[in-house]
Design a protein around this motif. Sequence first.
Motif, mmCIF file in Angstrom:
data_model
loop_
_atom_site.group_PDB
_atom_site.id
_atom_site.type_symbol
_atom_site.label_atom_id
_atom_site.label_comp_id
_atom_site.label_asym_id
_atom_site.label_seq_id
_atom_site.Cartn_x
_atom_site.Cartn_y
_atom_site.Cartn_z
ATOM 1 N N VAL A 1 51.882 38.563 -11.515
ATOM 2 C CA VAL A 1 50.559 37.918 -11.546
ATOM 3 C C VAL A 1 49.706 38.403 -10.377
ATOM 4 N N TYR A 2 50.305 38.526 -9.214
ATOM 5 C CA TYR A 2 49.574 39.015 -8.047
ATOM 6 C C TYR A 2 49.034 40.423 -8.302
ATOM 7 N N GLY A 3 49.882 41.281 -8.878
ATOM 8 C CA GLY A 3 49.427 42.628 -9.196
ATOM 9 C C GLY A 3 48.309 42.628 -10.221
ATOM 10 N N GLY A 4 48.412 41.748 -11.237
ATOM 11 C CA GLY A 4 47.362 41.670 -12.251
ATOM 12 C C GLY A 4 46.042 41.208 -11.673
ATOM 13 N N VAL A 5 46.088 40.186 -10.798
ATOM 14 C CA VAL A 5 44.851 39.695 -10.178
ATOM 15 C C VAL A 5 44.270 40.746 -9.246
ATOM 16 N N SER A 6 45.149 41.448 -8.526
ATOM 17 C CA SER A 6 44.661 42.534 -7.662
ATOM 18 C C SER A 6 43.940 43.601 -8.484
ATOM 19 N N PHE A 7 44.473 43.909 -9.677
ATOM 20 C CA PHE A 7 43.801 44.876 -10.535
ATOM 21 C C PHE A 7 42.432 44.377 -10.973
ATOM 22 N N LEU A 8 42.311 43.069 -11.217
ATOM 23 C CA LEU A 8 41.037 42.537 -11.703
ATOM 24 C C LEU A 8 39.902 42.744 -10.709
ATOM 25 N N LEU A 9 40.234 42.946 -9.449
ATOM 26 C CA LEU A 9 39.186 43.263 -8.481
ATOM 27 C C LEU A 9 38.534 44.605 -8.807
ATOM 28 N N PHE A 10 39.277 45.484 -9.460
ATOM 29 C CA PHE A 10 38.767 46.814 -9.829
ATOM 30 C C PHE A 10 37.701 46.723 -10.917
ATOM 31 N N PRO A 11 37.946 46.070 -12.063
ATOM 32 C CA PRO A 11 36.865 45.941 -13.048
ATOM 33 C C PRO A 11 35.710 45.077 -12.576
ATOM 34 N N LEU A 12 35.974 44.144 -11.631
ATOM 35 C CA LEU A 12 34.868 43.345 -11.101
ATOM 36 C C LEU A 12 33.826 44.247 -10.436
ATOM 37 N N ARG A 13 34.282 45.288 -9.759
ATOM 38 C CA ARG A 13 33.337 46.227 -9.153
ATOM 39 C C ARG A 13 32.529 46.959 -10.230
ATOM 40 N N HIS A 14 33.168 47.230 -11.357
ATOM 41 C CA HIS A 14 32.438 47.867 -12.456
ATOM 42 C C HIS A 14 31.401 46.917 -13.057
ATOM 43 N N PHE A 15 31.729 45.620 -13.142
ATOM 44 C CA PHE A 15 30.749 44.663 -13.648
ATOM 45 C C PHE A 15 29.527 44.628 -12.737
ATOM 46 N N SER A 16 29.776 44.597 -11.436
ATOM 47 C CA SER A 16 28.659 44.613 -10.487
ATOM 48 C C SER A 16 27.876 45.916 -10.591
ATOM 49 N N GLU A 17 28.588 47.025 -10.815
ATOM 50 C CA GLU A 17 27.915 48.322 -10.926
ATOM 51 C C GLU A 17 26.983 48.365 -12.128
ATOM 52 N N ILE A 18 27.454 47.882 -13.278
ATOM 53 C CA ILE A 18 26.600 47.955 -14.465
ATOM 54 C C ILE A 18 25.403 47.027 -14.336
ATOM 55 N N ALA A 19 25.596 45.889 -13.636
ATOM 56 C CA ALA A 19 24.459 44.999 -13.398
ATOM 57 C C ALA A 19 23.436 45.673 -12.494
ATOM 58 N N MET A 20 23.907 46.333 -11.455
ATOM 59 C CA MET A 20 23.008 47.063 -10.561
ATOM 60 C C MET A 20 22.347 48.224 -11.291
ATOM 61 N N ALA A 21 23.138 48.950 -12.070
ATOM 62 C CA ALA A 21 22.585 50.102 -12.789
ATOM 63 C C ALA A 21 21.495 49.663 -13.762
ATOM 64 N N TYR A 22 21.718 48.551 -14.455
ATOM 65 C CA TYR A 22 20.709 48.069 -15.398
ATOM 66 C C TYR A 22 19.457 47.583 -14.655
ATOM 67 N N SER A 23 19.671 46.883 -13.529
ATOM 68 C CA SER A 23 18.527 46.391 -12.763
ATOM 69 C C SER A 23 17.671 47.541 -12.262
ATOM 70 N N PHE A 24 18.308 48.633 -11.863
ATOM 71 C CA PHE A 24 17.564 49.799 -11.388
ATOM 72 C C PHE A 24 16.959 50.592 -12.536
ATOM 73 N N SER A 25 17.745 50.766 -13.604
ATOM 74 C CA SER A 25 17.328 51.694 -14.655
ATOM 75 C C SER A 25 16.262 51.116 -15.571
ATOM 76 N N LYS A 26 16.234 49.805 -15.759
ATOM 77 C CA LYS A 26 15.259 49.244 -16.691
ATOM 78 C C LYS A 26 13.825 49.511 -16.243
ATOM 79 N N PRO A 27 13.431 49.182 -14.987
ATOM 80 C CA PRO A 27 12.060 49.553 -14.587
ATOM 81 C C PRO A 27 11.839 51.055 -14.545
ATOM 82 N N SER A 28 12.893 51.808 -14.190
ATOM 83 C CA SER A 28 12.755 53.270 -14.199
ATOM 84 C C SER A 28 12.528 53.780 -15.613
#
Length: 604
Positions: free
Chosen positions: A292-319
């Motif tokens: 379980v610890y290893g699985g939760v540690s992995f979830l930190l990895f896709p969380l960064r991708h979720f933040s990335e796509i939110a940032m990418a959309y926030s930047f790209s939409k006005p662009s």
Amino acid sequence: MRLRELPFPDPGDPDVRSGLRFLVWLGRRQLGGQIASLLWGLVWMLPIGFMPIPLGMAVQAVIDRDSGRLMWAGVLLLGLGVLLALGDSMIHRAAVTNWISSAVRIQQLLARKAAELGSVLTRRVAAGEVVAVSTGDVEKIAWFVEAFSRCTAAFVTAFAVVGAIVLYSPELGLLVALALPVVALAPLPLLPRATKRADEQREKAGKATELASDTVAGLRVLRGIGGEELFLERYRSASQEVRRAAVRSARMWALISAAQVVLPGLLLIGVVWHGASLARAGTISVGELVTVYGGVSFLLFPLRHFSEIAMAYSFSKPSAARAARVLALSRSSEGVAGAAGSAGAAGSAVDGSASGDLTDPGSGLLAPAGMLTAVVCGDPDEAGRMADRLGGHPPEPDGRPSAELGGVALDGLTLAQARRLVLVQDKDPVLLSGTLAELLDVPSSGAVGAKEALEAAQCGDVLAALAQASVDDSGDPMRTRITERGRSLSGGQRQRLALARSLVADPQVLVLDEPTSAVDSHTEARIATGLREVRQGRTTVVFSSSPLLLDRADRVVFVAGGEVAAVGRHRELLRGHPHYRAVVTREAEDANAAAEPVEREESA
């Protein structure tokens, strides 16, 4: 899509109704690349997500002294490692391909639009804005297109891992399933403010870029009047505004990044604390806790991708919205669809053999076929706007219709069709770097040779200077290289070479905007004679207030207040029209009157 296939033969017809629709269109155009990126993303992330299972099995096997289970755990680890290595290399390849393909497609669309609109583009959109869209905005849009499928793979993997944790250890899995959405969505309220600050930085950077471009373009004039320090101080002030805006934007993004580290860390601490309590109580085994610890540690990895796509959309939409606004511009105020109704009337113009009078309905200008018509404007800026209309571009913001050739509206034709009929030489023509032979190697009818065009444009001294600067022993000026924008030549030499290039093209209709403003009067007189001879039987319109050119024109049209005020021969208008005389002879007492609208007079 393979990079060797770039650039695209046809970048497509974009959906520019909004920034979001433009992003969707880009994604659909690269559907194959998106699917490949998604699949390779799963091959990459799923092994990482399920890596804790064989690790937990191995730990528990060691505790239980079960060598068979330990061996199977090792085999499973090896298989996941192979998939991880394959997916890691291929997802990078697919992501880079998607990014470059998107950027190239947008650049091709922008280049096509710039070629279509010509000088009208910078009249509708600021030059700094165009530069910002074609550089920074392109990168942001391509970032979102590239990140979308990769982040989709992260979402699918995270969902699978959370489901596996819930099934494997319901006591800890439910805690993770409830806390993960909160941790993922917590930074989202900060994104609009961060995006606003980033847009402010971009806007200030665009203004600073435009100021720098204007300063460099007018550096020679600034040095002549001692204005370098003034403009340097203005640019220094603008750059400091950009720096302050960048710092404010960076602070907000730093806060978001901190939240992305702190919140997942708190989740991981909570899971470990609660899991250790369950392990001490004997509710779960040590191997389950490690898994379980290893699985939760992995979830930190896709969380960064979720933040990335939110940032990418926030930047790209006005662009994307800014890019869509530029791409939505058209040569015709009615657009291509509105011009389709005139297809039948334009049939004679499609093959480039159309003939007839050139007219400008917006001003009432008439340039009879086969004649040299000179146009004198009381307002110098009006000459540029009229030249654009004669080239098939409706000006902004008055929205007057474009010119007509033989009754066919030029803005109703495609750009290629219009260019086969009418060529417009701007007031400040650009010479591209290359040899003189390459400069004169332009699409043409073949009726006017390079030698004839150079003689008509009075380029003898230019050829002598180029021959002297020849890098080989041939002394051939045609093989001498011209620097970028012809910076090694004087203003008059650049004008004459540009005129020679236009004469070689030999279009059906040639429009020249102040073609001799930088040459001396003796050379100008010879150019006027040469121009008349070379363009014999062809329709030529010259915007100028030079008496030497006007005296050799078949017909002179005086435009005041945006409308034709008088028509006749040069000498007749000098005697009978005081407003015309004020513009041509620069009479100070009549200069103000020349700029005022006057009633149209009967044609001479």
